[in-house]
Design a protein around this motif. Structure first.
Motif, mmCIF file in Angstrom:
data_model
loop_
_atom_site.group_PDB
_atom_site.id
_atom_site.type_symbol
_atom_site.label_atom_id
_atom_site.label_comp_id
_atom_site.label_asym_id
_atom_site.label_seq_id
_atom_site.Cartn_x
_atom_site.Cartn_y
_atom_site.Cartn_z
ATOM 1 N N ILE A 10 0.846 -1.202 0.000
ATOM 2 C CA ILE A 10 0.000 0.000 0.000
ATOM 3 C C ILE A 10 0.875 1.243 0.000
ATOM 4 O O ILE A 10 0.636 2.197 -0.749
ATOM 5 C CB ILE A 10 -0.973 -0.032 1.207
ATOM 6 C CG1 ILE A 10 -2.052 -1.100 0.961
ATOM 7 C CG2 ILE A 10 -1.583 1.340 1.458
ATOM 8 C CD1 ILE A 10 -2.963 -1.366 2.146
ATOM 9 N N ILE A 11 1.934 1.242 0.828
ATOM 10 C CA ILE A 11 2.854 2.395 0.881
ATOM 11 C C ILE A 11 3.500 2.608 -0.490
ATOM 12 O O ILE A 11 3.628 3.739 -0.964
ATOM 13 C CB ILE A 11 3.925 2.169 1.971
ATOM 14 C CG1 ILE A 11 3.291 2.201 3.351
ATOM 15 C CG2 ILE A 11 5.042 3.209 1.863
ATOM 16 C CD1 ILE A 11 4.152 1.586 4.438
ATOM 17 N N ALA A 12 3.894 1.496 -1.133
ATOM 18 C CA ALA A 12 4.572 1.593 -2.433
ATOM 19 C C ALA A 12 3.604 1.948 -3.553
ATOM 20 O O ALA A 12 4.034 2.297 -4.659
ATOM 21 C CB ALA A 12 5.268 0.264 -2.738
ATOM 22 N N GLY A 13 2.309 1.823 -3.298
ATOM 23 C CA GLY A 13 1.316 2.115 -4.332
ATOM 24 C C GLY A 13 1.020 0.932 -5.228
ATOM 25 O O GLY A 13 0.288 1.061 -6.208
ATOM 26 N N SER A 14 1.548 -0.245 -4.885
ATOM 27 C CA SER A 14 1.305 -1.435 -5.709
ATOM 28 C C SER A 14 0.074 -2.207 -5.252
ATOM 29 O O SER A 14 -0.336 -3.182 -5.891
ATOM 30 C CB SER A 14 2.538 -2.347 -5.719
ATOM 31 O OG SER A 14 2.936 -2.660 -4.410
ATOM 32 N N ALA A 15 -0.511 -1.822 -4.128
ATOM 33 C CA ALA A 15 -1.809 -2.361 -3.694
ATOM 34 C C ALA A 15 -2.721 -1.171 -3.435
ATOM 35 O O ALA A 15 -2.256 -0.110 -2.996
ATOM 36 C CB ALA A 15 -1.650 -3.212 -2.434
ATOM 37 N N PRO A 16 -4.018 -1.331 -3.718
ATOM 38 C CA PRO A 16 -4.928 -0.193 -3.581
ATOM 39 C C PRO A 16 -5.231 0.134 -2.124
ATOM 40 O O PRO A 16 -5.205 -0.749 -1.262
ATOM 41 C CB PRO A 16 -6.188 -0.671 -4.298
ATOM 42 C CG PRO A 16 -6.138 -2.165 -4.201
ATOM 43 C CD PRO A 16 -4.687 -2.546 -4.199
ATOM 44 N N ALA A 17 -5.499 1.409 -1.860
ATOM 45 C CA ALA A 17 -5.952 1.835 -0.536
ATOM 46 C C ALA A 17 -6.701 3.145 -0.682
ATOM 47 O O ALA A 17 -6.400 3.949 -1.566
ATOM 48 C CB ALA A 17 -4.765 2.017 0.411
ATOM 49 N N SER A 18 -7.681 3.323 0.177
ATOM 50 C CA SER A 18 -8.438 4.585 0.203
ATOM 51 C C SER A 18 -7.756 5.495 1.217
ATOM 52 O O SER A 18 -7.975 5.400 2.424
ATOM 53 C CB SER A 18 -9.891 4.313 0.593
ATOM 54 O OG SER A 18 -10.476 3.451 -0.364
#
Ligand code: 5GP
Length: 146
Positions: A10-18
């Motif tokens: 999530i931090i790296a932007g490779s998994a989605p997060a709101s």
């Protein structure tokens, strides 16, 4: 042991997060399985599997961002009459994702969230004994607050 978790992705932007908030050190985003609507997680961007691995200054920043998120929840469209902070450190404490995270949980009457516990009524001498033990440990680890 692999220190990386879904939160690293999530931090790296490779998994989605709101995302709710982001700065150089801290990220706040919606929990994917909220215990109440508006449940937010606040995490450090550096990997720290446990409180023991977390730089205390960064721990302070997590709390500060948690405070700001709590105020924002009360001011937002989220139903929020109160807020709980929760942090699970270790398997026995209920930690499932081994990247330190502070839960910020908006509360409304009858929302079903709660902690189960069996409070006891120890004698003062027992409280004093444990206070001495914990205080002694704090003194031996005085570098913590330097
Ligand atoms: P713990 O039990 O470790 O304190 O809490 C872990 C939290 O992370 C849980 O509330 C769970 O719903 C949340 N979580 C696990 N995987 C993901 C994910 O991929 N995305 C988000 N946003 N939250 C997650």
């Amino acid at each position: 042991m692999n220190p990386y978790t879904i939160f690293s992705e999530i931090i790296a932007g490779s998994a989605p997060a709101s995302k709710v908030y982001e700065d150089a050190d801290v990220l706040a985003f919606m929990d994917i399985r909220p215990v109440t609507p508006g449940h937010v997680l606040v995490i450090p961007k550096v990997v720290a599997r446990s409180l023991a691995e977390l730089d205390p200054a960064l721990g302070g920043k997590l709390f500060q961002v948690g405070q700001r998120v709590a105020a924002a929840l009360r001011d937002s469209e989220v139903a929020c009459d109160g807020v709980n902070f929760f942090l699970a450190d270790g398997v026995t404490a209920g930690q499932e994702v081994f990247h330190v995270h502070l839960h910020v949980i908006p509360r409304t009457p009858g929302d079903g969230f709660g902690l189960r516990a069996r409070p006891t009524s120890p004698a003062r001498a027992d409280l004093d004994y444990l206070a001495g033990s914990i205080g002694g440990s704090l003194s031996r680890n005085a570098g913590f607050d330097s």
